[in-house]
Design an enzyme around this catalytic site. Structure first.
Site, PDB file in Angstrom:
ATOM      1  N   PHE A 130      36.406  46.148  42.153  1.00 41.34           N
ATOM      2  CA  PHE A 130      37.408  46.341  43.192  1.00 41.34           C
ATOM      3  C   PHE A 130      37.911  44.965  43.606  1.00 41.34           C
ATOM      4  O   PHE A 130      37.131  44.124  44.058  1.00 41.34           O
ATOM      5  CB  PHE A 130      36.833  47.068  44.413  1.00 41.34           C
ATOM      6  CG  PHE A 130      37.853  47.313  45.490  1.00 41.34           C
ATOM      7  CD1 PHE A 130      38.648  48.442  45.476  1.00 41.34           C
ATOM      8  CD2 PHE A 130      38.035  46.395  46.520  1.00 41.34           C
ATOM      9  CE1 PHE A 130      39.603  48.659  46.462  1.00 41.34           C
ATOM     10  CE2 PHE A 130      38.978  46.600  47.513  1.00 41.34           C
ATOM     11  CZ  PHE A 130      39.770  47.739  47.482  1.00 41.34           C
ATOM     12  N   ASP A 215      35.513  36.699  42.346  1.00 44.70           N
ATOM     13  CA  ASP A 215      35.916  37.424  43.547  1.00 44.70           C
ATOM     14  C   ASP A 215      34.676  37.550  44.428  1.00 44.70           C
ATOM     15  O   ASP A 215      33.802  38.381  44.177  1.00 44.70           O
ATOM     16  CB  ASP A 215      36.455  38.804  43.155  1.00 44.70           C
ATOM     17  CG  ASP A 215      36.855  39.647  44.365  1.00 44.70           C
ATOM     18  OD1 ASP A 215      36.460  39.295  45.490  1.00 44.70           O
ATOM     19  OD2 ASP A 215      37.529  40.677  44.174  1.00 44.70           O
ATOM     20  N   LYS A 244      37.003  38.468  54.152  1.00 46.31           N
ATOM     21  CA  LYS A 244      36.057  39.224  54.969  1.00 46.31           C
ATOM     22  C   LYS A 244      35.328  38.330  55.971  1.00 46.31           C
ATOM     23  O   LYS A 244      35.883  37.959  56.990  1.00 46.31           O
ATOM     24  CB  LYS A 244      35.102  40.016  54.081  1.00 46.31           C
ATOM     25  CG  LYS A 244      35.779  41.196  53.381  1.00 46.31           C
ATOM     26  CD  LYS A 244      34.793  42.089  52.678  1.00 46.31           C
ATOM     27  CE  LYS A 244      35.462  43.260  51.958  1.00 46.31           C
ATOM     28  NZ  LYS A 244      35.992  44.282  52.860  1.00 46.31           N
TER      29      LYS A 244
END
Length: 396
Positions: A130, A215, A244
């Protein structure tokens, strides 16, 4: 008219938070939840951390936004701190993880273009990954649930099995730019890369002149007990996307790169209206201040070990439901033998515990990095009680 004016793209549940206190969320009617979801690994310092709140308030009263056409003393200072704490030489600030990954993709492609190899534009990515919800980042995954209805997508991606080094290397050809990979897959089910896999990708990049693009939007920024998850593997990337936890709840992301990997990113090649604004930089500095305090990352490691131990001790008591624990640091997952989404809802609605479902029937445990022993004990107690009374669906 819809029930709510919000576009109905989220399966919103009945939890409606209006306030946060440390490791807890409070709903409209005063309901109290132990937050071991952290906004999906975003609220690294919990809710209402005084240092972060003060930094945002002070900066909001001073200067919130100016154009990136002007100099950025705030951005320069924060970027230098990130460079000093990492492998990187240069930083581009974004507003989200998807934007950070987009920048990383562009940086990798532009590197080969600048070196006279424009045909080297394909990034090898991995199943169940993702990377975000933009057209570019959904193109980087082969998951139909994110791609259906949005074709034609961006070309230039090839897909291999996660942790299958031989399969990934077999995809390298004259068009390959590098690899785009999560050191620990989050949405995919808290699946850590093996040492051999990640180290093998690094070795292949060195041998073939490719770029290793990581990532770390979910796995990075202290969550594993290291500032970045790749440090656990002894691997140095060329480019990394983070977000995040970097803003502790304020919208902030970043793409970090070596000087060599970023050589193609010159004036006019990329931009962001809000990326790197003074308010975001103040939030980022405050979070980094806390994470780099002596002993903080050691605390994350210790709490991760304590939480994992507690989960592993609990599992045999409910072996009809739980299979195993996986993950690193405070990025943990419990693999279930039945539907994890249904169990997450059960914990939330009946036991006041917030977790997050993921692939492979995994329940993600992503608490704030500031938890202590009491929060861990409360989490284990709530999970155990939830498991004791839980009845899996007949079709699970």
């Amino acid at each position: 008219m819809p029930i709510t004016p919000l576009m109905p793209v989220y399966p919103r549940c009945g939890v409606r938070p209006v306030r946060g206190e440390g490791c807890y969320l409070i709903g409209e009617q005063g309901e109290r939840y132990l937050d071991f979801a952290s906004g999906i690994a975003v609220n690294a310092l919990g809710h209402g951390h005084p240092k972060l709140v003060k930094a945002i308030a002070d900066q909001a009263a001073t200067l919130m936004h100016v154009s990136n056409l002007y100099g950025s003393p705030q951005g320069e200072h924060f970027a230098q701190r990130l460079v000093d704490a990492s492998f990187a030489d240069t930083v581009f600030f974004t507003n989200s993880g998807a934007e950070a990954v987009e920048c990383a993709i562009k940086t990798a492609r532009r590197y080969h273009y600048a070196n006279g190899n424009p045909q080297r534009h394909t990034l090898i990515t991995f199943d169940t990954a993702f990377h975000g919800r933009t057209l570019g980042t959904i193109s980087a995954t082969n998951q139909a649930k994110m791609r259906d209805g949005f074709e034609p997508l961006l070309p230039g991606f090839a897909y291999a099995q996660f942790n299958d080094l031989e399969g990934a290397l077999a995809l390298i050809d004259e068009n390959t730019a590098g690899f785009l990979v999560e050191p620990i897959q989050g949405e995919g089910g808290i699946r850590p890369a093996t040492d051999e896999f990640l180290q093998g990708l690094r070795k292949a990049c060195d041998e073939h002149g490719l770029l290793l693009v990581l990532d770390e939007v979910q796995a990075g920024y202290g969550r594993t007990g290291k500032l970045f998850a790749h440090e656990l593997y002894g691997v140095t990337p060329d480019i990394i996307a983070v977000a995040k936890g970097i803003g502790g709840g304020f919208p902030l992301g970043a793409c970090l790169a070596t000087e060599e990997a970023a050589r193609g990113m010159v004036i006019g090649t990329h931009g962001s209206t809000y990326g790197g604004n003074p308010l975001a930089m103040a939030a980022g500095e405050a979070v980094l201040d806390v994470i780099l305090e002596p002993g903080f990352l050691d605390h994350v490691t210790a709490m991760g070990e304590r939480l994992r131990s507690g989960l592993e001790q609990m599992l045999p008591n409910h072996d009809h439901l739980f299979d195993s624990v996986r993950g690193k640091g405070l990025m943990l997952g419990i693999k279930l033998k039945s539907d994890s989404r249904r169990f997450v809802a059960h914990c939330r609605d009946n036991h006041g515990l917030l977790t997050v479902a993921a692939g492979e029937n995994v329940v993600r445990i992503l608490p704030p990095l500031v938890i202590d022993e009491s929060h861990i004990a409360e989490c284990i107690e709530k999970l155990s009680e939830a498991a004791r009374v839980y009845v899996p669906a007949s079709d699970d």
